[in-house]
Scaffold this motif. Structure first.
Motif, PDB file in Angstrom:
ATOM      1  N   ARG A  53       0.872  -1.182   0.000  1.00 11.26           N
ATOM      2  CA  ARG A  53       0.000   0.000   0.000  1.00 11.26           C
ATOM      3  C   ARG A  53       0.901   1.222   0.000  1.00 11.26           C
ATOM      4  NH1 ARG A  53      -4.583  -2.843  -0.949  1.00 11.26           N
ATOM      5  NH2 ARG A  53      -5.348  -3.947   0.865  1.00 11.26           N
ATOM      6  N   ASN A  54       1.073   1.789  -1.164  1.00  7.25           N
ATOM      7  CA  ASN A  54       1.987   2.910  -1.268  1.00  7.25           C
ATOM      8  C   ASN A  54       1.244   4.206  -0.977  1.00  7.25           C
ATOM      9  OD1 ASN A  54       4.307   4.274  -1.670  1.00  7.25           O
ATOM     10  ND2 ASN A  54       4.182   4.266  -3.896  1.00  7.25           N
ATOM     11  N   LYS A  56       0.844   7.841   0.008  1.00  9.37           N
ATOM     12  CA  LYS A  56       1.737   9.014  -0.013  1.00  9.37           C
ATOM     13  C   LYS A  56       1.124  10.121   0.838  1.00  9.37           C
ATOM     14  CE  LYS A  56       1.060   8.484  -4.445  1.00  9.37           C
ATOM     15  NZ  LYS A  56       0.709   7.106  -4.685  1.00  9.37           N
ATOM     16  N   ASN A  59       1.808  11.587   7.224  1.00  7.22           N
ATOM     17  CA  ASN A  59       2.000  10.837   8.466  1.00  7.22           C
ATOM     18  C   ASN A  59       1.630   9.358   8.419  1.00  7.22           C
ATOM     19  OD1 ASN A  59      -0.510  11.857   8.205  1.00  7.22           O
ATOM     20  ND2 ASN A  59      -0.809  12.392  10.315  1.00  7.22           N
TER      21      ASN A  59
ATOM     22  N   ALA B 486      -7.059   1.172   2.547  1.00 10.48           N
ATOM     23  CA  ALA B 486      -5.625   1.436   2.351  1.00 10.48           C
ATOM     24  C   ALA B 486      -5.277   1.404   0.870  1.00 10.48           C
ATOM     25  CB  ALA B 486      -4.810   0.410   3.131  1.00 10.48           C
ATOM     26  N   GLY B 487      -5.927   0.516   0.123  1.00 12.50           N
ATOM     27  CA  GLY B 487      -5.663   0.408  -1.320  1.00 12.50           C
ATOM     28  C   GLY B 487      -6.037   1.668  -2.062  1.00 12.50           C
ATOM     29  N   ALA B 489      -6.442   4.663  -0.718  1.00 14.48           N
ATOM     30  CA  ALA B 489      -5.620   5.780  -0.218  1.00 14.48           C
ATOM     31  C   ALA B 489      -4.296   5.826  -0.965  1.00 14.48           C
ATOM     32  CB  ALA B 489      -5.379   5.615   1.278  1.00 14.48           C
ATOM     33  N   GLY B 490      -3.778   4.658  -1.322  1.00 14.48           N
ATOM     34  CA  GLY B 490      -2.506   4.586  -2.032  1.00 14.48           C
ATOM     35  C   GLY B 490      -2.553   5.212  -3.415  1.00 14.48           C
ATOM     36  N   LYS B 491      -3.760   5.410  -3.936  1.00 13.02           N
ATOM     37  CA  LYS B 491      -3.885   5.971  -5.289  1.00 13.02           C
ATOM     38  C   LYS B 491      -3.893   7.505  -5.283  1.00 13.02           C
ATOM     39  CE  LYS B 491      -6.719   2.068  -6.838  1.00 13.02           C
ATOM     40  NZ  LYS B 491      -8.106   1.697  -7.184  1.00 13.02           N
ATOM     41  N   ARG B 492      -4.029   8.115  -4.110  1.00 15.92           N
ATOM     42  CA  ARG B 492      -4.085   9.575  -4.074  1.00 15.92           C
ATOM     43  C   ARG B 492      -2.668  10.152  -4.188  1.00 15.92           C
ATOM     44  NH1 ARG B 492      -9.090  10.156  -5.402  1.00 15.92           N
ATOM     45  NH2 ARG B 492      -8.527  12.366  -5.412  1.00 15.92           N
ATOM     46  N   GLU B 494       0.594  12.660  -3.574  1.00 15.27           N
ATOM     47  CA  GLU B 494       1.243  13.145  -2.356  1.00 15.27           C
ATOM     48  C   GLU B 494       0.829  14.582  -2.003  1.00 15.27           C
ATOM     49  OE1 GLU B 494       5.286  12.063  -2.308  1.00 15.27           O
ATOM     50  OE2 GLU B 494       5.613  12.760  -0.267  1.00 15.27           O
ATOM     51  N   MET B 497      -2.568  14.608  -0.458  1.00 16.70           N
ATOM     52  CA  MET B 497      -2.621  14.002   0.878  1.00 16.70           C
ATOM     53  C   MET B 497      -1.944  14.881   1.924  1.00 16.70           C
ATOM     54  SD  MET B 497      -4.404  11.249   0.759  1.00 16.70           S
ATOM     55  CE  MET B 497      -4.008   9.984   1.937  1.00 16.70           C
ATOM     56  N   THR B 502      -3.371  11.934   8.665  1.00 18.30           N
ATOM     57  CA  THR B 502      -3.928  10.596   8.441  1.00 18.30           C
ATOM     58  C   THR B 502      -3.549   9.627   9.551  1.00 18.30           C
ATOM     59  OG1 THR B 502      -2.032  10.291   7.023  1.00 18.30           O
ATOM     60  CG2 THR B 502      -4.125  10.643   5.926  1.00 18.30           C
ATOM     61  N   TYR B 504      -4.147   5.209  10.720  1.00 16.58           N
ATOM     62  CA  TYR B 504      -4.685   3.893  10.385  1.00 16.58           C
ATOM     63  C   TYR B 504      -5.676   3.427  11.442  1.00 16.58           C
ATOM     64  CZ  TYR B 504      -0.986   2.649   6.955  1.00 16.58           C
ATOM     65  OH  TYR B 504      -0.159   2.563   5.868  1.00 16.58           O
ATOM     66  N   LEU B 512      -7.047  -2.657   6.789  1.00 17.69           N
ATOM     67  CA  LEU B 512      -6.867  -1.362   7.450  1.00 17.69           C
ATOM     68  C   LEU B 512      -7.570  -0.259   6.671  1.00 17.69           C
ATOM     69  CD1 LEU B 512      -3.072  -1.696   8.297  1.00 17.69           C
ATOM     70  CD2 LEU B 512      -4.955  -1.798   9.926  1.00 17.69           C
ATOM     71  N   VAL B 514      -7.885   4.049   6.305  1.00 18.79           N
ATOM     72  CA  VAL B 514      -7.125   5.278   6.560  1.00 18.79           C
ATOM     73  C   VAL B 514      -8.125   6.394   6.821  1.00 18.79           C
ATOM     74  CG1 VAL B 514      -5.531   6.961   5.559  1.00 18.79           C
ATOM     75  CG2 VAL B 514      -5.224   4.522   5.099  1.00 18.79           C
TER      76      VAL B 514
END
Lengths: 232, 534
Positions: A53-54, A56, A59, B486-487, B489-492, B494, B497, B502, B504, B512, B514
Motif C-alpha cells: 500500500r503505497n 503518499k 503521516n 488502504a488500497g 488511499a494509495g492511489k491519491r 502526495e 494528501m 492521516t 490507520y 486497514l 485510513v
C-alpha cells in the motif's frame, strides 16, 4: 567574431575555482561517508504477504513491498542490546517474558513475543554503559498486518527518564500518551521491523512506548535491537 | 417432574437465556452483514419500501418482524435505530426457540425437554448468533418448529396440525430461500423413520398374520385420503405466507417468483464460494476444539457433542415398532442429514450450522437424561450436572463477552474489529469540533467489502458520500474527513494528501482503513483536546 580573450580566461579561472571549492567542501563528507558501512540486520522470515500500500501522505509510512534501503552507520557500530536486561511499565506480562525483547529471537510465531497490558506501556533496555546510539530496530509483532499506536522511542542516561531525555521517534499525533505530539509516521508492522535513526545520541537506556494496536488493546514486542558505538 | 415444577423451571430457564442474550447487547461492533441488514430495514422503516432481492440478503421476515421492535422503541428513522433495537429481534427469536421446544409435547420426556432447554439456552454459538442481527435466529426457531410440526402432523394429520405445519413452513421459507435444505432433510428423515418402523411392524405382522396384508393396504389408502385435505391446507398456508412476505404484502408480486429464481444464484454461490470455501469437517472442527494464538483459552463443545452422540445412538437403539416413540430417531436423522448436506456444500459460515446443532442439542438433552438414569449415586449426578452447567456457562461467557470480536473465538467470522469503534469515536469527536457539526462533509472511498459497516455508524451524519474507487473522486477537497481503504488511499497523490492528517484504523483483521482529516480541522481538534485535558 572574435571572443574576448580576457572574458574566456576569466570564465575558465572562475569555473576552476568553483569546482575546486565544491571538491574541497565535499571531501570531508566523502571521507566521512567512506568511514560508514551498511548496517546489516538479520531479518526474520516474513509471516504474511500483504498487498503493498503505497500511501503518499505526511503521516503514514508507505509500504512498498520492497526491501528497505540500506542504512549506513559508522564503522565499529555493533549490536549492543543482545541479552541486556529489560524492564517495563508492566512488570508481569500477559504472555511471554521481558527477556524475549533482547533474546535475539525475531520469529513472528507464537512463543517469541511478550505481551504487555492495554493502554500506554513501555519497555526499557539497559545497555549497561553509555553508547553512541546509531540505530534502533523494533519488531512489535509481524505475523499480521497491524499498526501500533503512539510509538515513541526515547533514549537517556537517566534510568528514570527525567533528565536528558532525547526523543528519537514519536508518531503520537494527538498526544494521547501525554509525552507530546509527534510528527513521525504511523507504519504497518512487517518482518523488517522499524528502523529508527539513533543520530549518534549518547545514552545508556532506551525506552520504547506504545499504546495498543489496530488488532487489540495490548502491546507486544518480539525484539528490540540497539546498534551503537562505544563511548571513547 | 410435576407440571407445575416444570413450568417454574422453564420460566427460570427463559429468564437465564434472556439475560445472557440481552446483557451488553451492543458490546460487539456491528458486523458487515448486520449493518447491511440494518440498512435494508431502515428503508422499510422510513419509506415503507421493501423489494425482495434474489441476488442477496435472503428473505424478508427479518425486516418485517423488526418493525414492531422499532415502533415500540419509538424509533421512526434509520438514523434513530440502535444496536439494541435491532439485535433485540434476534434475541426474541432466540428465546422463541426454547418455546418451540415445548411444542414437542409428549414426544419428549419432561426431563429431556428441560435439559434440552438448558443446552439451547446457554449454547455459546446459539447465544452468539441470537445477539446478531441476521436471519439466523429466526431461521433456527422456524426451522425447528417446522421439524416438530411435521412430526406432529405425521402422527395426527388433522387441520390443527396442518395449520401449524403450513405456518411454520411458510415462515421458514420466507426467512431464507435456502430453507429448502431443511424442508428436504426433515421430510427425508420422516420417510426413513416411517420406513424403518413400518418395516419392523410389517415383519412382525408377516410372521403372525400373513392373511391380513390386503386389509393393511386398504388401511393405507384410507390413511392417505384422511391426510390429503389437511396436507393441502398446509401447502396452501405455506404458499400464502411465503407469497405475502416475498411479494412485500402484494406490492411486488414478482418477489415470490424471484424467490424460486434465486435458487440458481444461491446454488452457484454454494459451490463457487470464494473465500467462504471450507472443508467438509469445518463445522465439527469449530465445535470440537478451537484454540486461538498465544494464551487464548480452549473453545470446545465436546461435552455436548458426546451427549448428542449418546442421544443419537439411543434414538436408533430404541427405534420402536410404534412410530409414536420414534421422534428422537426422526430428530437424529434430521440433524445428521442436515449436517451432512451443509458439510458437503463448500460454502460455509459458522451460523449455517445452528439449525443442525440445535437438533443435536435436543438429542444431547435426551442423552444426558439417559446418563443420569444409569448413574445411581445422587451426589455424582449433582456433580456431573454442575460441571456441565459450569462448562456451558464458562464457554458462553468466553464466546459472547470476553472474546466477542477476536479471531481466537471460533464463531467470530469476518467480524469488525473493536479498533473500528475508535475510528467511529474519532469521527464523532471531530464533528463536535467542526463548524458544520454532523453536517460536515465526509467522503468514504473504498470497495464495498471494505465499506460496511460504515453506513451504519455514519447514519447520523447528513453529508456522507460513498465512492467505490479512488478514480471516481477527482479531488478529496472540500471534504473535511475522508475514510479510505488502504488500497484506495494509495492511489491519491502526495500533494493532495499533504492537506490531510492521516491515521490507520483496523476494519477487520488484516484490513486497514485510513482516516484522513483536513489539517485545519485536525489542528482545531488537537487544540480542543489540549484545552479539555487542562
Amino acid at each position: 567574431m572574435k571572443m574576448p580573450v580576457k572574458l574566456v580566461l576569466s570564465a575558465i579561472v572562475f569555473s576552476g575555482l568553483l569546482i575546486f571549492s565544491l571538491l574541497a567542501a565535499a571531501l570531508p563528507v566523502l571521507a566521512q561517508e567512506q568511514d560508514k558501512v551498511e548496517l546489516k540486520i538479520q531479518l526474520p522470515k516474513p509471516m504474511f504477504i500483504g498487498t503493498p500500500r503505497n500511501i503518499k501522505t505526511p503521516n503514514l509510512e508507505a509500504v512498498t513491498g520492497k526491501p528497505r534501503g540500506p542504512f549506513f552507520v559508522p564503522k565499529g557500530t555493533e549490536l549492543v542490546s543482545l541479552k541486556k536486561p529489560v524492564t517495563s511499565s508492566d512488570p508481569q506480562p500477559v504472555i511471554g517474558e521481558l527477556s524475549y525483547v533482547t533474546d535475539g529471537e525475531k520469529s513472528g510465531e507464537d512463543g517469541y513475543f511478550v505481551e504487555l497490558g492495554p493502554g500506554p506501556q513501555w519497555v526499557q533496555v539497559d545497555l549497561k554503559a553509555p553508547y553512541l546510539i546509531q540505530a534502533i530496530v523494533v519488531w512489535h509483532y509481524h505475523s499480521q498486518a497491524r499498526v501500533y499506536r503512539d510509538v515513541i522511542v526515547q533514549v537517556s542516561e537517566d534510568k528514570d527518564f527525567v533528565n536528558g531525555v532525547v526523543t528519537l521517534f514519536n508518531n503520537d499525533h494527538d498526544n494521547s500518551s501525554g509525552l507530546g505530539a509527534g510528527r513521525d509516521k504511523e507504519y504497518i508492522e512487517t518482518n523488517e521491523g522499524k528502523l529508527i535513526d539513533g543520530k549518534g545520541t549518547r545514552a545508556r537506556y532506551v525506552r520504547l512506548w506504545s499504546n495498543g494496536n489496530t488488532a487489540n488493546d495490548m502491546n507486544h514486542y518480539v525484539e528490540v535491537e540497539v546498534y551503537a558505538l562505544p563511548v571513547k | 417432574m410435576k407440571k407445575k415444577a416444570f413450568a417454574y423451571l422453564f420460566v427460570l430457564l427463559l429468564a437465564a437465556a434472556l439475560f445472557v442474550r440481552l446483557y451488553r447487547l451492543d458490546l460487539r461492533p456491528m458486523h458487515h452483514d448486520e449493518a447491511n441488514q440494518a440498512y435494508k430495514f431502515g428503508q422499510l422503516l422510513e419509506k415503507g419500501e421493501y423489494r425482495y432481492d434474489p441476488a442477496d440478503h435472503h428473505g424478508p421476515t427479518l425486516y418485517y418482524f423488526s418493525l414492531p421492535f422499532a415502533w415500540l422503541s419509538g424509533q421512526k428513522t434509520y438514523a434513530a435505530l440502535t444496536e439494541n433495537t435491532l439485535r433485540g429481534v434476534a434475541v426474541f427469536f432466540g428465546l422463541l426457540l426454547l418455546l418451540v421446544l415445548l411444542t414437542s409435547g409428549k414426544y419428549l420426556k419432561t426431563g429431556e425437554k428441560s435439559w434440552a432447554a438448558v443446552f439451547l439456552g446457554l449454547s455459546p454459538p446459539l447465544v452468539y448468533f441470537s445477539r446478531f442481527y441476521i436471519q439466523e435466529s429466526l431461521f433456527v426457531a422456524f426451522g425447528l418448529a417446522f421439524v416438530i410440526f411435521l412430526w406432529r402432523f405425521f402422527r395426527k394429520p388433522d387441520y390443527k396440525e396442518a395449520t401449524w405445519l403450513g405456518i411454520s413452513a411458510g415462515l421458514l421459507y420466507a426467512t431464507k430461500e435456502t430453507s429448502l435444505i431443511v424442508l428436504a432433510t426433515s421430510i427425508l428423515a420422516l420417510v426413513v423413520v416411517w420406513f424403518l418402523s413400518w418395516g419392523r411392524s410389517n415383519s412382525r405382522k408377516r410372521s403372525s398374520h400373513k392373511s391380513e396384508s390386503k386389509g393393511s393396504q386398504k388401511e393405507v389408502l384410507a390413511e392417505i385420503k384422511k391426510v390429503a385435505l389437511p396436507l393441502a391446507l398446509a401447502i396452501f398456508l405455506f404458499l400464502v405466507i411465503s407469497f405475502l412476505f416475498y411479494s412485500s404484502f402484494f406490492r411486488h408480486p414478482q418477489g415470490f417468483l424471484d424467490s424460486f429464481r434465486a435458487f440458481s444464484g444461491y446454488g452457484q454461490k454454494a459451490f463457487e464460494p470464494g473465500w467462504h470455501r471450507h472443508g467438509f469437517w469445518y463445522y465439527f472442527s469449530l465445535l470440537f476444539y478451537h484454540k486461538g494464538s498465544g494464551h487464548s483459552p480452549v473453545f470446545s463443545e465436546i461435552p455436548f457433542l458426546l451427549l448428542a452422540l449418546a442421544g443419537v445412538v439411543l434414538s436408533f437403539a430404541r427405534m420402536r415398532r410404534k412410530s409414536a416413540e420414534n421422534f428422537r430417531g426422526y430428530l437424529a436423522l434430521f440433524s445428521l442429514f442436515t449436517a451432512l448436506v451443509y458439510s458437503v456444500i463448500p460454502y460455509k459460515t459458522p451460523w449455517n450450522m445452528l439449525i443442525f446443532w440445535a437438533g443435536f442439542l435436543i438429542l444431547a438433552g435426551a442423552g444426558f437424561v439417559y446418563v443420569l438414569e444409569i448413574i445411581k449415586i445422587r451426589q455424582a449426578k449433582i456433580i456431573l450436572a454442575g460441571a456441565l452447567l459450569f462448562w456451558a456457562g464458562w464457554q458462553a461467557y468466553l464466546v459472547n463477552f470476553y472474546f466477542h470480536a477476536y479471531p481466537g473465538n471460533p464463531y467470530v467470522y469476518a467480524q469488525t474489529s473493536p479498533d473500528f469503534l475508535r475510528l467511529v469515536g474519532r469521527v464523532e469527536e471531530l464533528s463536535q469540533v467542526a463548524e458544520e457539526g454532523k453536517n460536515m462533509f465526509i467522503r468514504v472511498i473504498a470497495p464495498p467489502e471494505e465499506t460496511w459497516p460504515l453506513p451504519w455508524y455514519l447514519r447520523k451524519y447528513t453529508q456522507v458520500g460513498y465512492w467505490t474507487s479512488s478514480e471516481q473522486v477527482e479531488s478529496l477537497e472540500p471534504a473535511e474527513v475522508v475514510i479510505m481503504s488502504a488500497g484506495e488511499a494509495g492511489k491519491r497523490s502526495e500533494p493532495e494528501m499533504e492537506s490531510y492528517s492521516t491515521q490507520y484504523f483496523s476494519l477487520r483483521p488484516e484490513v486497514l482503513l485510513v482516516l484522513a482529516v483536513r489539517w485545519d480541522l485536525w489542528e482545531s481538534y488537537k487544540l480542543r483536546k489540549i484545552s479539555s485535558s487542562r
